[in-house]
Design an enzyme around this catalytic site. Sequence first.
Site, PDB file in Angstrom:
ATOM      1  N   ASN A   1       0.842  -1.191   0.000  1.00 15.01           N
ATOM      2  CA  ASN A   1       0.000   0.000   0.000  1.00 15.01           C
ATOM      3  C   ASN A   1       0.886   1.253   0.000  1.00 15.01           C
ATOM      4  O   ASN A   1       2.005   1.210  -0.480  1.00 15.01           O
ATOM      5  CB  ASN A   1      -0.997  -0.020   1.162  1.00 15.01           C
ATOM      6  N   ARG A   2       0.407   2.362   0.532  1.00 15.53           N
ATOM      7  CA  ARG A   2       1.055   3.652   0.304  1.00 15.53           C
ATOM      8  C   ARG A   2       1.653   4.263   1.563  1.00 15.53           C
ATOM      9  O   ARG A   2       1.139   4.074   2.661  1.00 15.53           O
ATOM     10  CB  ARG A   2       0.044   4.637  -0.309  1.00 15.53           C
TER      11      ARG A   2
ATOM     12  N   HIS B   1       3.606   0.039  -2.712  1.00 12.58           N
ATOM     13  CA  HIS B   1       3.961  -1.378  -2.880  1.00 12.58           C
ATOM     14  C   HIS B   1       5.466  -1.623  -2.998  1.00 12.58           C
ATOM     15  O   HIS B   1       5.918  -2.424  -3.816  1.00 12.58           O
ATOM     16  CB  HIS B   1       3.241  -1.964  -4.096  1.00 12.58           C
TER      17      HIS B   1
ATOM     18  N   HIS C   1      -0.971 -10.073  -3.341  1.00 16.77           N
ATOM     19  CA  HIS C   1      -1.827  -9.213  -4.158  1.00 16.77           C
ATOM     20  C   HIS C   1      -2.558 -10.021  -5.232  1.00 16.77           C
ATOM     21  O   HIS C   1      -2.593  -9.628  -6.399  1.00 16.77           O
ATOM     22  CB  HIS C   1      -0.979  -8.116  -4.795  1.00 16.77           C
ATOM     23  N   SER C   2      -3.174 -11.128  -4.842  1.00 15.56           N
ATOM     24  CA  SER C   2      -3.934 -11.911  -5.820  1.00 15.56           C
ATOM     25  C   SER C   2      -5.240 -11.220  -6.182  1.00 15.56           C
ATOM     26  O   SER C   2      -5.903 -10.621  -5.330  1.00 15.56           O
ATOM     27  CB  SER C   2      -4.234 -13.303  -5.269  1.00 15.56           C
TER      28      SER C   2
ATOM     29  N   ASP D   1     -11.482   0.686  -2.789  1.00 17.94           N
ATOM     30  CA  ASP D   1     -10.026   0.575  -2.730  1.00 17.94           C
ATOM     31  C   ASP D   1      -9.598   1.125  -1.378  1.00 17.94           C
ATOM     32  O   ASP D   1      -8.880   2.116  -1.290  1.00 17.94           O
ATOM     33  CB  ASP D   1      -9.364   1.333  -3.884  1.00 17.94           C
TER      34      ASP D   1
ATOM     35  N   GLN E   1      -7.154  -4.643   2.854  1.00  8.72           N
ATOM     36  CA  GLN E   1      -7.429  -3.765   1.728  1.00  8.72           C
ATOM     37  C   GLN E   1      -8.387  -4.460   0.787  1.00  8.72           C
ATOM     38  O   GLN E   1      -8.105  -5.559   0.286  1.00  8.72           O
ATOM     39  CB  GLN E   1      -6.140  -3.396   0.994  1.00  8.72           C
TER      40      GLN E   1
ATOM     41  N   GLU F   1      -6.448  -7.959   0.455  1.00  7.94           N
ATOM     42  CA  GLU F   1      -5.034  -7.889   0.817  1.00  7.94           C
ATOM     43  C   GLU F   1      -4.878  -7.633   2.314  1.00  7.94           C
ATOM     44  O   GLU F   1      -5.043  -6.506   2.778  1.00  7.94           O
ATOM     45  CB  GLU F   1      -4.350  -6.772   0.040  1.00  7.94           C
TER      46      GLU F   1
END
Length: 378
Positions: free
Chosen positions: A86-87, A112, A186-187, A260, A297, A325
């Site tokens: 993530n960020r 990421h 991250h599937s 998201d 997430q 996630e």
Amino acid sequence: MNVSSNPHVARSTFGLLPDGTEVERITLQAADGLEARIMTYGASLQALLVPDTAGRRDDIVLGHDTFEGYLARRQFFGATVGRYANRIAGARFRLDGAKVQLAANNGANALHGGLEGFDSRNWRIVAIEDGDHPAVTLAYTSAHGEEGYPGALEVEVTWRLAGPMELMLDMTARTDRPTVVNLTNHSFFNLAGARSGRNILDHRLTVAADHFLAIDAGAIPLPQPPSAVTDTPFDFRAGVEVGARIRNDHPQLRVGRGYDHNFCLAPANGEPRFAARLAEPASGRVLELFTNQPGLQVYSGNFLDGSTAGKGGRLYRQSDAMCLEPHAWPDTPNRPDFPTARLSPGEVYRHTTLYRFTHANGGAIGTQSEVELPGGGG
């Protein structure tokens, strides 16, 4: 491909990096029909074959049939994401009073892991286990200063068929100096099948969270406490179709172009607890997710725009998949009010996520002895 009556592991070459380095794929296969194909590039879940209620197996994760597709464009399909998933706002934070400057790769923010995160590395295989619970363990050493992160980080990821229709993901990390760590997988899931041509708007989603993090235009959490899901399109506690409210005129759906957002899970005390359930009506497949991470997430594939041809030549479009996630909350290094993502020498970072498959009436999924699919493992 013939499905063996006994669990087993197969190992094969999946492709080559531009410098000629081999990328391997390890196939974990169980007698009940569950099959996971793990690629060393990005320690990625390249394929996941799950029977439906009639016993027909389909691959339920988006991606590519050949390795060249993964090299052509970075999209995190099935990848292990790190050092920080993530960020992180402004691609910087302070740790023990010192400023840490990261590589900015999402506007002004770090996303990421940066320009070349763990998803872009070819991991090494350190262990393969056959038998009733076949598994593969992959490792990667992230050097001190890689993408700006402090500390040399030793990471291991183990994928295991842990039980009837169960796929377990265990991740550990150790550091030689204080740092931050936040790993995830991250599937992109579509329980109707990656080649089905169906989207995920009819998937019924349950998320065990009373709060979520509202975000700004850069997908950074707003400077406020977590928002209650009550009376919002973000209330999935009782189970709701993904498409039921995704186009409601809610400011957070506008800013995220759909879902998201990080959902704030109840404290786990280190042990996995129920976090989410995703059910698809046509196949009857149900995915239940258990994790020890503080956040989940939920991403409804908002930026899939038809520019990528994936498995079976399908063009991936908006809402063709759902990402679930588990990880630390975004921008945690800049938010002392959030659960910490700090890792110090002598400590061990531990991430455990369990994916359990059933069918819509709660019973065991049927099996089929022989199924032919593109990109067969082994």
